[in-house]
Design an enzyme around this catalytic site. Sequence first.
Site, PDB file in Angstrom:
ATOM      1  N   ASN A 239       1.128  -0.749   0.083  1.00  0.00           N
ATOM      2  CA  ASN A 239      -0.117  -0.294   0.432  1.00  0.00           C
ATOM      3  C   ASN A 239       1.566   1.463   0.373  1.00  0.00           C
ATOM      4  OD1 ASN A 239      -1.305   2.197   0.929  1.00  0.00           O
ATOM      5  ND2 ASN A 239      -3.267   0.652   1.797  1.00  0.00           N
TER       6      ASN A 239
ATOM      7  N   GLY B 143       0.658   4.006   0.666  1.00  0.00           N
ATOM      8  CA  GLY B 143       0.043   5.703   1.294  1.00  0.00           C
ATOM      9  C   GLY B 143       0.825   5.004   2.317  1.00  0.00           C
ATOM     10  N   LYS B 144       0.400   3.539   2.602  1.00  0.00           N
ATOM     11  CA  LYS B 144       1.045   3.719   3.969  1.00  0.00           C
ATOM     12  C   LYS B 144       2.477   3.570   4.059  1.00  0.00           C
ATOM     13  CE  LYS B 144      -1.613  -0.923   5.982  1.00  0.00           C
ATOM     14  NZ  LYS B 144      -1.187  -1.702   6.000  1.00  0.00           N
TER      15      LYS B 144
ATOM     16  N   ASP C  47      -0.172  -3.347  10.060  1.00  0.00           N
ATOM     17  CA  ASP C  47      -1.495  -3.702   9.248  1.00  0.00           C
ATOM     18  C   ASP C  47      -2.179  -2.266  10.178  1.00  0.00           C
ATOM     19  OD1 ASP C  47      -3.540  -5.942   7.665  1.00  0.00           O
ATOM     20  OD2 ASP C  47      -4.673  -5.622  10.033  1.00  0.00           O
TER      21      ASP C  47
ATOM     22  N   ARG D 123      -0.929   5.603  13.254  1.00  0.00           N
ATOM     23  CA  ARG D 123       0.532   4.726  12.654  1.00  0.00           C
ATOM     24  C   ARG D 123       1.531   5.293  13.120  1.00  0.00           C
ATOM     25  NH1 ARG D 123      -1.177   4.718   8.652  1.00  0.00           N
ATOM     26  NH2 ARG D 123      -1.467   3.231   8.334  1.00  0.00           N
TER      27      ARG D 123
ATOM     28  N   GLY E  97      -6.979   5.858   1.167  1.00  0.00           N
ATOM     29  CA  GLY E  97      -8.226   4.903   1.947  1.00  0.00           C
ATOM     30  C   GLY E  97      -9.213   5.554   2.137  1.00  0.00           C
ATOM     31  N   TYR E  98      -9.231   5.540   3.470  1.00  0.00           N
ATOM     32  CA  TYR E  98     -10.756   6.078   4.096  1.00  0.00           C
ATOM     33  C   TYR E  98     -10.952   7.575   4.611  1.00  0.00           C
ATOM     34  CZ  TYR E  98     -12.247   1.182   3.929  1.00  0.00           C
ATOM     35  OH  TYR E  98     -12.701   0.065   4.303  1.00  0.00           O
ATOM     36  N   ASP E  99      -9.362   8.184   4.762  1.00  0.00           N
ATOM     37  CA  ASP E  99      -8.886   9.426   5.093  1.00  0.00           C
ATOM     38  C   ASP E  99     -10.245  10.496   5.110  1.00  0.00           C
ATOM     39  OD1 ASP E  99      -7.263   9.192   6.360  1.00  0.00           O
ATOM     40  OD2 ASP E  99      -5.747   9.252   5.021  1.00  0.00           O
TER      41      ASP E  99
ATOM     42  N   LYS F 245      -0.406  14.847  10.192  1.00  0.00           N
ATOM     43  CA  LYS F 245      -1.751  13.017  10.226  1.00  0.00           C
ATOM     44  C   LYS F 245      -0.578  12.354  10.618  1.00  0.00           C
ATOM     45  CE  LYS F 245      -3.213   9.562   8.101  1.00  0.00           C
ATOM     46  NZ  LYS F 245      -3.213   8.487   6.759  1.00  0.00           N
TER      47      LYS F 245
HETATM   48  P1  ITT Z   1      -0.584  -4.021   2.943  1.00  0.00           P
HETATM   49  O1  ITT Z   1      -1.296  -5.375   3.228  1.00  0.00           O
HETATM   50  O2  ITT Z   1       0.052  -4.333   1.844  1.00  0.00           O
HETATM   51  O3  ITT Z   1       0.407  -3.409   3.937  1.00  0.00           O
HETATM   52  P2  ITT Z   1      -2.987  -3.808   3.101  1.00  0.00           P
HETATM   53  O4  ITT Z   1      -4.245  -1.944   2.345  1.00  0.00           O
HETATM   54  O5  ITT Z   1      -4.182  -5.175   1.898  1.00  0.00           O
HETATM   55  O6  ITT Z   1      -2.044  -3.460   2.488  1.00  0.00           O
HETATM   56  P3  ITT Z   1      -4.226  -3.377   5.206  1.00  0.00           P
HETATM   57  O7  ITT Z   1      -4.446  -5.018   5.414  1.00  0.00           O
HETATM   58  O8  ITT Z   1      -3.558  -2.959   6.769  1.00  0.00           O
HETATM   59  O9  ITT Z   1      -3.369  -2.937   4.077  1.00  0.00           O
HETATM   60  O10 ITT Z   1      -5.178  -2.691   5.068  1.00  0.00           O
HETATM   61  C1  ITT Z   1      -5.863  -2.041   5.598  1.00  0.00           C
HETATM   62  C2  ITT Z   1      -6.639  -0.706   5.303  1.00  0.00           C
HETATM   63  O11 ITT Z   1      -7.177   0.058   5.933  1.00  0.00           O
HETATM   64  C3  ITT Z   1      -5.730   0.049   4.587  1.00  0.00           C
HETATM   65  O12 ITT Z   1      -5.879  -0.858   2.539  1.00  0.00           O
HETATM   66  C4  ITT Z   1      -6.163   1.504   3.754  1.00  0.00           C
HETATM   67  O13 ITT Z   1      -7.867   1.986   3.460  1.00  0.00           O
HETATM   68  C5  ITT Z   1      -7.138   1.342   5.784  1.00  0.00           C
HETATM   69  N1  ITT Z   1      -6.554   2.548   6.293  1.00  0.00           N
HETATM   70  C6  ITT Z   1      -5.130   2.175   7.066  1.00  0.00           C
HETATM   71  N2  ITT Z   1      -4.601   2.931   7.663  1.00  0.00           N
HETATM   72  C7  ITT Z   1      -5.441   4.286   7.166  1.00  0.00           C
HETATM   73  C8  ITT Z   1      -5.316   4.743   6.782  1.00  0.00           C
HETATM   74  O14 ITT Z   1      -3.681   6.197   7.767  1.00  0.00           O
HETATM   75  N3  ITT Z   1      -6.224   5.594   6.084  1.00  0.00           N
HETATM   76  C9  ITT Z   1      -7.360   6.128   5.867  1.00  0.00           C
HETATM   77  N4  ITT Z   1      -6.697   4.393   5.371  1.00  0.00           N
HETATM   78  C10 ITT Z   1      -6.332   3.927   6.274  1.00  0.00           C
END
Ligand code: ITT
Length: 203
Positions: free
Chosen positions: A19, A21-22, A77, A189, A161-163, A183
Amino acid sequence: MHKLYSLKKAKKILIATNNLGKFKELKEILPKKIKYFKPRDFNLKEPIENGKTFKANAKIKSLFAAKKTGIICISDDSGLEVDSLNKRPGIFSARWAGPSKDFNIAIKKIYNLLKKKNKLNSKARFVCAISIAFPDGKSFEYQGKVEGNISFPAKGKKGFGYDPIFVANGDSKTFAEISKKKKNKTSHRFKAFSKVKKFFKFS
Ligand code: ITT
């Protein structure tokens, strides 16, 4: 001495997430001197995330990557817990966006479910579990949360994501409207990372 203190000498770390963004947010809060790798630099596949908690899934991802690559790995996660939806999507936050990872779909789903309950501004929180794993199979998990509310319509173009539908307590703007600097000082995080910060060398 705690094994995590060996991080002070780390020259390279794999950030085990696909991801972007992460990845960007983690890189921003980690020490600048370390060289960071992505899973695709090692042609890594994604492990099956069949844990029942954020920490369990973070551990699956970091250990899988550390064993395959032989270097220290950090994973994240995370997800959104909406109180009026019995804390869903929770650990299924990514999966609610479907195979195309389209968060407009996931956000619409939350809208429809909350609208039915007349709770469009439900209490909610972002949760993040960070796991740091070593190639010898040891790993350490830490969790952080940020409390807030769901807010419709979705607003803002920053973040991911849900931001666009999350407003942290004490703020009036969504996580997608505030600066990345802000943020990164208040997020789930950042709070999870604060618990391991002392093990890294920052200067
Ligand atoms: P990885 O497993 O490869 O790290 P993923 O997107 O599948 O990527 P997750 O299973 O942890 O990761 O899913 C978490 C989801 O929650 C992620 O896809 C985001 O959409 C949402 N999320 C987590 N942190 C967020 C943030 O800071 N802002 C917005 N949405 C967030």
